[in-house]
Write an enzyme that holds these catalytic residues in place. Structure first.
Site, short mmCIF file in Angstrom:
data_model
loop_
_atom_site.label_atom_id
_atom_site.label_comp_id
_atom_site.label_asym_id
_atom_site.label_seq_id
_atom_site.Cartn_x
_atom_site.Cartn_y
_atom_site.Cartn_z
N ARG A 238 32.72 32.65 27.35
CA ARG A 238 32.81 32.72 28.80
C ARG A 238 34.02 31.91 29.26
O ARG A 238 34.29 30.83 28.71
CB ARG A 238 31.55 32.13 29.47
CG ARG A 238 30.32 33.00 29.35
CD ARG A 238 30.43 34.25 30.22
NE ARG A 238 29.24 35.07 30.17
CZ ARG A 238 29.08 36.12 29.37
NH1 ARG A 238 30.03 36.49 28.54
NH2 ARG A 238 27.96 36.82 29.40
N GLU A 267 37.02 36.25 36.52
CA GLU A 267 37.31 37.66 36.20
C GLU A 267 37.09 38.55 37.41
O GLU A 267 36.15 38.31 38.16
CB GLU A 267 36.41 38.12 35.05
CG GLU A 267 36.69 37.37 33.77
CD GLU A 267 35.69 37.64 32.66
OE1 GLU A 267 34.89 38.58 32.77
OE2 GLU A 267 35.72 36.90 31.67
N HIS A 285 37.67 41.28 28.81
CA HIS A 285 36.23 41.10 28.50
C HIS A 285 35.67 42.34 27.78
O HIS A 285 34.74 42.97 28.29
CB HIS A 285 35.44 40.81 29.78
CG HIS A 285 34.12 40.13 29.50
ND1 HIS A 285 33.58 39.18 30.32
CD2 HIS A 285 33.23 40.31 28.51
CE1 HIS A 285 32.41 38.78 29.84
NE2 HIS A 285 32.17 39.46 28.72
C1 8YV Z 1 29.05 42.42 28.39
C2 8YV Z 1 28.84 40.04 27.49
O1 8YV Z 1 30.32 42.92 28.59
O2 8YV Z 1 26.90 40.24 26.20
C3 8YV Z 1 27.55 39.55 26.97
O3 8YV Z 1 27.17 38.42 27.31
O4 8YV Z 1 29.59 39.31 28.02
C4 8YV Z 1 29.22 41.45 27.30
O5 8YV Z 1 28.61 42.01 26.18
C5 8YV Z 1 28.51 42.06 29.72
O6 8YV Z 1 27.28 41.46 29.69
C6 8YV Z 1 28.40 43.33 30.56
O7 8YV Z 1 28.79 43.08 31.80
#
Ligand code: 8YV
Length: 319
Positions: A238, A267, A285
């Site tokens: 993150r 983001e 991302h």
């Molecule tokens: C996804 C992510 O892009 O799993 C996660 O925590 O950051 C990613 O796999 C996201 O959750 C979708 O918006």
């Protein structure tokens, strides 16, 4: 047992994968939160009949949202990170939260290795070099090899372990930091007692730990300086984990050699200065963004919803 769920009302926090939205909307009565203009009026009218939230690691669920839905039983999220879900509000209200662990470990780890290789071997920079026609008159600059260098992994969870396996296959030495050493990993993975020690012992520091309040700003100026002028930072967790301003400053001043970043503080905003840096590789991302993994995540989201409303049991609850 089959239960008719057509009357079960759900709130969808934001647009999900189209085929997942279609599947959920065919089975449940879905309210699209992002399309609701007068949210107060909506909550007054439907708030007390909504039993589930379908969301993602991008949209989350705020405490305010959770508290305004008195009949809420479950939050099902697309993604493994639950940092934008107010877990405390969910616990207070006995709301079950489910995410999608396991199915995305390979792809996020692949993304980390892709960034490590791209930065070390200067792939994107050299792609620009070729496209600009510079090869005819200039010698391409040298990259650095991965083999023999030290890979430090901050957060040796399921994703971190897959990163370690891959980095080992490239001939790298593995060190890691977690809250405590893991007993179930190869003995030659060196445990570092804190983040600074890990950064000092790494040529490439890879972040694969959860976001949220507990890890906010963990990678600060001190950690970046411990990684050092030859070091590379790779972030697939993150943006909140890194003090982004400190990172940009260190790159600008040559106190850090490079960075591979899939996630950012705000983001989809990315600082213009980062975009202009040759020694940085940026991706939007996309850690888990493959056809195969996104389908597996969508299937798990749907199974979690079905599991709850048909058997009062989600497959992958967040502990
Ligand atoms: C996804 C992510 O892009 O799993 C996660 O925590 O950051 C990613 O796999 C996201 O959750 C979708 O918006």
């Amino acid at each position: 047992m089959h239960t008719d769920t057509h009357d079960t009302e759900l709130l969808m926090a934001g647009p999900l994968l189209p085929q997942l939205m279609a599947r959920i909307e065919a089975k449940y009565r879905v309210h699209r939160w992002w399309e609701i203009a007068d949210r107060a009026a909506f909550l007054a009218r439907h708030g007390s009949s909504i039993r589930g939230i379908a969301t993602s690691g991008r949209y989350g669920a705020t405490g305010e949202m959770i508290r305004s839905l008195p009949a809420l039983e479950v939050i099902v999220s697309f993604g493994v990170g639950v940092d934008p879900i107010d877990m405390e509000a969910a616990r207070e209200r006995d709301v079950v939260v489910a995410n999608t662990p396991g199915v995305l470990d390979d792809c996020v780890a692949d993304t980390a290795l892709a960034l490590m290789l791209a930065v070390s071997r200067r792939i994107c920079e050299l792609d620009r070099f070729v496209r600009a026609g510079r090869w005819k008159n200039e010698t391409p600059p040298l990259g650095r090899k991965l083999g023999g260098r030290r890979c430090g992994i901050l957060g040796l969870g399921n994703i971190g372990r897959q990163i370690a396996r891959r980095a080992e296959a490239f001939g790298m030495d593995i060190a890691y930091h977690n809250r405590s050493p893991r007993g179930d990993v190869p003995a030659h993975y060196r445990y570092c007692a804190d983040v600074h020690a890990l950064a000092r012992e790494s040529d490439i520091l890879v972040l694969s730990l959860p976001g949220g309040g507990a890890t906010r700003g963990l990678i600060d100026e001190g950690v970046i300086d411990a990684l050092g002028a030859q070091g590379i930072l790779v972030n697939v967790s993150r943006g909140s984990v890194v003090d982004q301003e400190a990172l940009v400053r260190a790159l600008r001043e040559g106190r850090l050699a490079g960075a591979g970043l899939d996630v950012f503080e705000n983001e989809p905003e990315v600082p213009a200065e980062l975009c202009a840096m040759e020694q940085v590789v940026l991706s939007p991302h996309i850690g888990s963004s493959t056809v195969e993994t996104r389908q597996a995540m969508a299937d798990l989201v749907f199974s979690n919803l079905e599991g709850w409303f048909e058997q009062r049991r989600v497959l992958t609850p967040v502990a």
